[in-house]
Design an enzyme around this catalytic site. Structure first.
Site, PDB file in Angstrom:
ATOM      1  N   TYR A 177       0.976  -7.210  -0.317  1.00 55.45           N
ATOM      2  CA  TYR A 177      -0.395  -6.533  -0.545  1.00 55.45           C
ATOM      3  C   TYR A 177       0.164  -6.943  -2.421  1.00 55.45           C
ATOM      4  O   TYR A 177      -1.564  -7.617  -2.680  1.00 55.45           O
ATOM      5  CB  TYR A 177      -0.505  -5.082  -0.543  1.00 55.45           C
ATOM      6  CG  TYR A 177      -0.942  -4.843   0.514  1.00 55.45           C
ATOM      7  CD1 TYR A 177      -1.979  -4.670   0.906  1.00 55.45           C
ATOM      8  CD2 TYR A 177      -0.187  -4.123   1.240  1.00 55.45           C
ATOM      9  CE1 TYR A 177      -2.678  -3.821   2.143  1.00 55.45           C
ATOM     10  CE2 TYR A 177      -0.077  -4.043   3.063  1.00 55.45           C
ATOM     11  CZ  TYR A 177      -2.029  -3.647   3.085  1.00 55.45           C
ATOM     12  OH  TYR A 177      -2.208  -3.352   4.200  1.00 55.45           O
ATOM     13  N   ASP A 216      -4.528  -8.088  11.236  1.00 56.85           N
ATOM     14  CA  ASP A 216      -3.657  -7.306   9.499  1.00 56.85           C
ATOM     15  C   ASP A 216      -2.929  -8.155   8.733  1.00 56.85           C
ATOM     16  O   ASP A 216      -3.311  -9.475   8.866  1.00 56.85           O
ATOM     17  CB  ASP A 216      -3.359  -6.144   9.906  1.00 56.85           C
ATOM     18  CG  ASP A 216      -3.258  -4.979   8.719  1.00 56.85           C
ATOM     19  OD1 ASP A 216      -3.683  -4.542   8.538  1.00 56.85           O
ATOM     20  OD2 ASP A 216      -1.838  -5.451   8.582  1.00 56.85           O
ATOM     21  N   HIS A 241      -8.079  -1.125  15.624  1.00 57.88           N
ATOM     22  CA  HIS A 241      -6.884  -2.419  15.042  1.00 57.88           C
ATOM     23  C   HIS A 241      -5.934  -2.219  15.083  1.00 57.88           C
ATOM     24  O   HIS A 241      -5.232  -3.667  14.620  1.00 57.88           O
ATOM     25  CB  HIS A 241      -6.896  -1.830  13.509  1.00 57.88           C
ATOM     26  CG  HIS A 241      -6.151  -2.234  12.677  1.00 57.88           C
ATOM     27  ND1 HIS A 241      -6.647  -3.372  11.776  1.00 57.88           N
ATOM     28  CD2 HIS A 241      -5.290  -1.905  12.172  1.00 57.88           C
ATOM     29  CE1 HIS A 241      -5.814  -3.642  10.643  1.00 57.88           C
ATOM     30  NE2 HIS A 241      -4.963  -3.234  10.638  1.00 57.88           N
TER      31      HIS A 241
END
Length: 387
Positions: free
Chosen positions: A307, A177, A361
């Site tokens: 982000y 990630d 994930h």
């Protein structure tokens, strides 16, 4: 670099306030749609919230987390929280491992056991690691950056300084990630001190150099890019919010524990190898330990900020630019993206690629034995080169 020991100690009134807020939830009206089709399932969320308020024992979770040796360090003006586990073996190899969103350092508990003391799990003590697992700036007990610009590249610079401050002149890196982006940035910006990186995810913003010198896209690469775009259109709404309007979303999630649990819990179901039943892979206690950490540290807004910063500094490479340190990649079948090896090889020296038999994930939590074995295998020749 100043370093001090750290232990988690959430105040009783904060725990009481959390329970009060959960019990005072104003539940959203139901809509005529199948479970999970339009996001989190209302019945599952109610059951999780009821357990959170009445049965979840934060103090037990806190004691478990505090079994890990934790520290705070001042690194280039940024306060950083990290776990530092010493390996049990003749010559432990230094490794920095980085989490992502919606996870935290709690993802690595079982993985660290296997990396630091492989002999306790049937492995070879010669494969032991000294593991440093920092909390990203703005996550958990690492405060939010005081200034804008803290993308994966700047975090990589912090990690390089942290590892030097801990006495590690050379080391390896691992991540998934957001942590995959930090690991790539470490290799790209600090190739003289990073021996190699192991990844279990490829950042969505990664783009190799374009130009006449590049080979045409293969059919596998075209398929990957098409499927990636389709996924972004149907499943990428969360990321679009994080990268464009994080403060608007944070105003809601920082005030509503059930809203926070919905935002995070839905991803643990959607992105894991659980066949639609999230509690086949993660217990309520595991999910709520991570969610409670976000709640008690009020880090959901600062975490989403990364982000925004990564959007402004995407993982794109210029003409002829390559990452020098070798790369290992563990491709888990239920990961959200499935890049072909050739897509990575346009920029990286991929020396180990494994199509994993199971997992998604959150590989460190879902399949710690499988991931640990891959990390040991990748770094085995690199640690031998240092001798």
């Amino acid at each position: 670099m100043h370093i001090e020991p750290f232990q988690i100690a959430i105040a009783d009134q904060d725990i009481d306030d959390l329970r009060r807020r959960i019990r005072a939830t104003r539940w959203a009206p139901a809509t005529p749609s199948p479970a999970w089709q339009q996001g989190v399932d209302a019945a599952w969320l109610r059951a999780l919230a009821e357990y959170w308020a009445a049965h979840f024992d934060w103090r037990a979770a806190e004691r478990g987390l505090n079994q890990q040796p934790q520290f705070l360090a001042d690194v280039a003006g940024q306060r950083v929280h990290f776990v530092h586990r010493r390996g049990v073996g003749p010559a432990p190899y230094p490794l920095v491992i980085t989490h992502g969103w919606p996870g935290s350092f709690v993802e690595f508990r079982h993985l660290l056991d296997r990396l630091c003391d492989p002999a306790a799990f049937g492995g070879d003590a010669a494969d032991a690691f000294d593991v440093v697992a920092p909390s990203l700036p703005g996550f958990a007990f690492s405060p939010a950056p005081a200034r804008p610009g803290m993308s994966a590249f700047q975090v990589a610079d912090l990690w390089a300084s942290l590892m030097r401050g801990l006495g590690y002149e050379r080391f390896g890196a691992q991540g998934g990630d957001l942590g995959a982006g930090v690991s790539i940035a470490l290799a790209a910006r600090h190739p003289r001190i990073v021996d190699g990186i192991h990844l279990n995810f490829l950042p969505g913003s990664y783009e190799p150099a374009e130009g006449a010198a590049q080979k045409p896209l293969t059919s596998a690469e075209e398929k990957f890019l098409r499927e990636k775009n389709e996924w972004v259109a149907l499943e990428g709404g969360y990321a679009h919010m994080h990268t464009t309007k994080p403060r608007t979303l944070a105003a809601s999630l920082n005030d509503s524990p059930v809203g926070l649990a919905a935002w995070i819990g839905e991803k643990f179901r959607a992105w894991s190898d659980c066949e639609g039943d999230v509690e086949r892979v993660f217990s309520k206690d595991e999910l709520l330990t991570n969610i409670s950490l976000y709640w008690h540290t009020q880090c959901i807004g600062p975490a989403m900020q990364m982000y925004w910063e990564n959007r402004l500094q995407p993982m794109r490479f210029g003409e002829g630019e390559r990452v020098v340190p070798p790369v290992g990649f563990a491709h888990f079948p239920k990961e959200i993206h499935h890049p072909p090896r050739s897509w990575l090889e346009r920029t990286f020296d991929v020396v180990q690629w494994t199509d994993m038999p199971a997992g998604g994930h959150f590989a460190a939590m879902e399949k710690p034995d499988l991931l640990a074995a891959e990390v040991r295998r990748f770094f085995r020749p690199l640690r031998q080169q240092r001798r």
